[in-house]
Design a protein around this motif. Sequence first.
Motif, short mmCIF file in Angstrom:
data_model
loop_
_atom_site.label_atom_id
_atom_site.label_comp_id
_atom_site.label_asym_id
_atom_site.label_seq_id
_atom_site.Cartn_x
_atom_site.Cartn_y
_atom_site.Cartn_z
N TYR A 79 -6.89 36.86 -20.74
CA TYR A 79 -7.00 38.21 -21.19
C TYR A 79 -5.87 38.41 -22.32
N TYR A 100 3.26 41.46 -21.35
CA TYR A 100 3.24 42.79 -21.93
C TYR A 100 4.33 42.81 -23.16
N ASP A 158 -7.08 48.98 -9.43
CA ASP A 158 -7.06 49.94 -8.12
C ASP A 158 -7.63 51.20 -8.17
N ARG A 216 -23.64 40.97 -22.15
CA ARG A 216 -23.45 39.94 -23.29
C ARG A 216 -22.96 38.57 -22.60
N SER A 221 -25.48 49.48 -21.63
CA SER A 221 -24.80 48.34 -22.12
C SER A 221 -23.73 48.02 -21.29
N GLY A 222 -23.52 46.92 -20.60
CA GLY A 222 -22.11 46.51 -20.02
C GLY A 222 -22.24 46.29 -18.39
N ALA A 223 -22.14 45.13 -17.91
CA ALA A 223 -22.41 45.07 -16.39
C ALA A 223 -20.98 44.63 -15.65
N SER A 224 -19.97 45.41 -16.01
CA SER A 224 -18.67 45.33 -15.24
C SER A 224 -18.59 46.32 -14.18
N VAL A 225 -17.89 47.48 -14.56
CA VAL A 225 -17.51 48.55 -13.35
C VAL A 225 -18.36 49.56 -13.55
N SER A 234 -10.84 53.93 -11.74
CA SER A 234 -11.29 55.16 -11.08
C SER A 234 -12.05 55.95 -12.11
N MET A 261 -5.76 53.77 -14.08
CA MET A 261 -6.89 54.98 -13.55
C MET A 261 -8.18 54.53 -14.31
N ALA A 285 -13.98 55.07 -14.48
CA ALA A 285 -15.31 54.20 -14.46
C ALA A 285 -16.30 54.72 -13.59
N ALA A 311 -21.46 51.31 -21.58
CA ALA A 311 -20.58 51.04 -20.54
C ALA A 311 -19.99 49.67 -20.70
N ASP A 312 -19.66 49.39 -22.05
CA ASP A 312 -19.23 48.07 -22.69
C ASP A 312 -17.96 48.16 -23.21
N GLY A 313 -17.12 48.84 -22.52
CA GLY A 313 -15.61 48.74 -22.66
C GLY A 313 -14.99 49.27 -23.97
N PRO A 324 -4.51 49.58 -19.55
CA PRO A 324 -4.14 49.28 -18.35
C PRO A 324 -2.85 49.99 -17.64
C1 LIG Z 1 -4.78 43.58 -17.82
C2 LIG Z 1 -5.65 44.91 -17.46
C3 LIG Z 1 -4.98 45.41 -16.11
C4 LIG Z 1 -5.72 46.36 -15.59
N1 LIG Z 1 -5.21 46.98 -14.50
C5 LIG Z 1 -5.96 48.11 -13.94
C6 LIG Z 1 -5.52 48.83 -12.71
O1 LIG Z 1 -4.39 48.35 -12.41
N2 LIG Z 1 -5.84 49.76 -12.52
C7 LIG Z 1 -6.99 50.27 -12.93
O2 LIG Z 1 -7.88 51.51 -12.55
N3 LIG Z 1 -7.58 49.69 -14.09
C8 LIG Z 1 -7.06 48.80 -14.66
N4 LIG Z 1 -7.31 48.26 -15.82
C9 LIG Z 1 -8.76 48.82 -16.64
C10 LIG Z 1 -9.61 48.55 -16.19
O3 LIG Z 1 -9.93 47.24 -16.08
C11 LIG Z 1 -10.95 49.12 -16.80
O4 LIG Z 1 -10.61 50.44 -17.06
C12 LIG Z 1 -12.33 49.12 -16.17
O5 LIG Z 1 -12.65 47.76 -16.08
C13 LIG Z 1 -13.10 49.72 -17.15
O6 LIG Z 1 -14.58 49.43 -16.80
P1 LIG Z 1 -15.84 49.23 -17.81
O7 LIG Z 1 -16.89 49.06 -17.04
O8 LIG Z 1 -15.80 50.81 -18.28
O9 LIG Z 1 -15.36 48.38 -18.54
P2 LIG Z 1 -14.98 46.72 -18.89
O10 LIG Z 1 -14.67 46.38 -17.44
O11 LIG Z 1 -14.26 46.60 -20.02
O12 LIG Z 1 -16.54 46.20 -19.15
C14 LIG Z 1 -17.31 46.16 -20.42
C15 LIG Z 1 -18.43 45.16 -20.00
O13 LIG Z 1 -19.25 45.28 -21.24
C16 LIG Z 1 -19.67 43.92 -21.56
N5 LIG Z 1 -19.93 43.87 -23.07
C17 LIG Z 1 -19.05 44.13 -24.04
N6 LIG Z 1 -19.50 44.08 -25.20
C18 LIG Z 1 -20.95 44.05 -24.87
C19 LIG Z 1 -22.14 43.90 -25.64
N7 LIG Z 1 -21.96 44.00 -26.91
N8 LIG Z 1 -22.98 43.88 -24.94
C20 LIG Z 1 -23.35 43.95 -23.64
N9 LIG Z 1 -22.26 43.73 -22.80
C21 LIG Z 1 -20.94 43.91 -23.44
C22 LIG Z 1 -18.36 43.17 -21.16
O14 LIG Z 1 -18.69 41.75 -20.92
C23 LIG Z 1 -18.02 43.63 -19.86
O15 LIG Z 1 -18.88 43.40 -18.81
C24 LIG Z 1 -6.76 47.00 -16.22
C25 LIG Z 1 -7.22 46.56 -17.62
C26 LIG Z 1 -6.53 45.35 -18.06
C27 LIG Z 1 -7.24 44.94 -19.35
#
Ligand SMILES: Cc1cc2nc3c(=O)[nH]c(=O)nc-3n(C[C@H](O)[C@H](O)[C@H](O)COP(=O)(O)OP(=O)(O)OC[C@H]3O[C@@H](n4cnc5c(N)ncnc54)[C@H](O)[C@@H]3O)c2cc1C
Length: 401
Positions: A261, A216, A44, A32, A7-11, A297, A294, A299, A149-151, A290
């Motif tokens: 955001y 912030y 980064d 989603r 679940s989740g198509a980000s990182v 990294s 990290m 993820a 993997a949905d954040g 944030p």
């Molecule tokens: C303002 C900000 C600055 C940042 N700066 C840095 C930085 O400088 N360096 C760094 O390493 N990290 C940084 N981060 C953190 C970084 O963005 C996250 O740690 C990273 O994106 C985590 O990836 P993820 O795939 O685990 O989750 P996310 O990127 O949060 O992705 C979650 C995905 O799940 C999807 N989703 C959510 N709910 C559902 C659902 N119910 N069903 C299906 N899909 C769903 C979302 O749409 C999204 O695509 C920052 C974050 C923020 C908010």
Amino acid sequence: MTTVLISGASVAGPALAYWLQRYGFTPTVVERAPAPRPGGYAVDFRGASMKVLERMGILDAVEAKATRMGAMTYVKESGKVAATTSSEAFSGELEILRGDLVDILYTLTKETTEYLFDDSIVSLDQDADGVDVVFESGLRRRFDLVVGADGLHSNVRRLAFGAESSYIHDLGYYASVCTVENHLGLDHTGQIFNVPGKTVGTYSARDNTEAKALFYFTSSDLTYDRRNVPSQKAIVEEQFKDLGWEVPTLLEGMRTAPDFYFDSISQIKLDSYSRGRIALVGDAGYCASPLSGMGTSLAVVGAYVLAGELHAAGGDHEQAFAAYDVRMKDFVVACQKQAVDGAMWFIPASKWFMKLRNLTFRMMPYLPWRNMIRDMSLKVGNAIELTMYEDLPQRPVAPRR
Ligand SMILES: Cc1cc2nc3c(=O)[nH]c(=O)nc-3n(C[C@H](O)[C@H](O)[C@H](O)COP(=O)(O)OP(=O)(O)OC[C@H]3O[C@@H](n4cnc5c(N)ncnc54)[C@H](O)[C@@H]3O)c2cc1C
């Protein structure tokens, strides 16, 4: 073939899908959003995650889209420079816009992974052999394993582990980021202005053709609707409306920004990243916030370790998830600690500490420990030893029990 619903198509999601299909598993990703989400702030990479990008064969692609940011400047209300920090402190070893990274990961996996956009999991019902999944769209499917993997506000974690309130730890700050005009003409750099408990800034993006505005602020728990963007913008407006420097222009940009955001700065702390056949990866399992720098990294490294352990265990999820917990724990602790330690420098609580920070940064280039910030964050980035899973002999996936 072991089927895995992510679940989740980000990182973390697409990175996990990449490794799983490489080891012979069959991943499906549900997201989603109606498509891979573009835009967003800069993220980064440091340390071990750089090796993972290399092993995925995407290091060049990420480098080609790197933000190439230089030093960041802390400014006084007049715009005069108060202090400067090196690019590594803010941009790590390699920095990219989150949307560009998502695009690279999606392109890498879309031919080998089934993607279900515009959908979400409604219920998970696991038994000894698999997990029955019902989707919002009405679709019903059964998978061998499910990974969230949905954040930070993970849906899978809520369904399988229980209410978010049991795992979320607010650090006492909120963050907002949006895309604005590069009205200061910044050239691969950024400026930050502080008053006690508030940090506001802007940095150039996409080769200076646009900029990001960041806000912030320190606050105890706020009550607001996470789907109501105007009410969140009103919170930011209220917090920053009386500040000088370029703040009125940045707030003006925020009002009409194409993206926005807003969230609390929080961490997720769990004793184990799995419950039976359901596991978590990335922010869903161990968000560092944030302020850690990290999260991305964590993820990609988390995805690498989780898939690698499943491969090494021949698909035995109990063995693999237990090993994943052990391998990730210290790395997660180090990354989360970095956020807590960094907060007081990035959002100083008092005028005197702001002055001390600026003085420290001004003197830093002349001190024997001038590389301290870079060395400390690199140490955190390398606080995990990566196993070379792909060199392990291929073992057949364990038969379903
Ligand atoms: C303002 C900000 C600055 C940042 N700066 C840095 C930085 O400088 N360096 C760094 O390493 N990290 C940084 N981060 C953190 C970084 O963005 C996250 O740690 C990273 O994106 C985590 O990836 P993820 O795939 O685990 O989750 P996310 O990127 O949060 O992705 C979650 C995905 O799940 C999807 N989703 C959510 N709910 C559902 C659902 N119910 N069903 C299906 N899909 C769903 C979302 O749409 C999204 O695509 C920052 C974050 C923020 C908010």
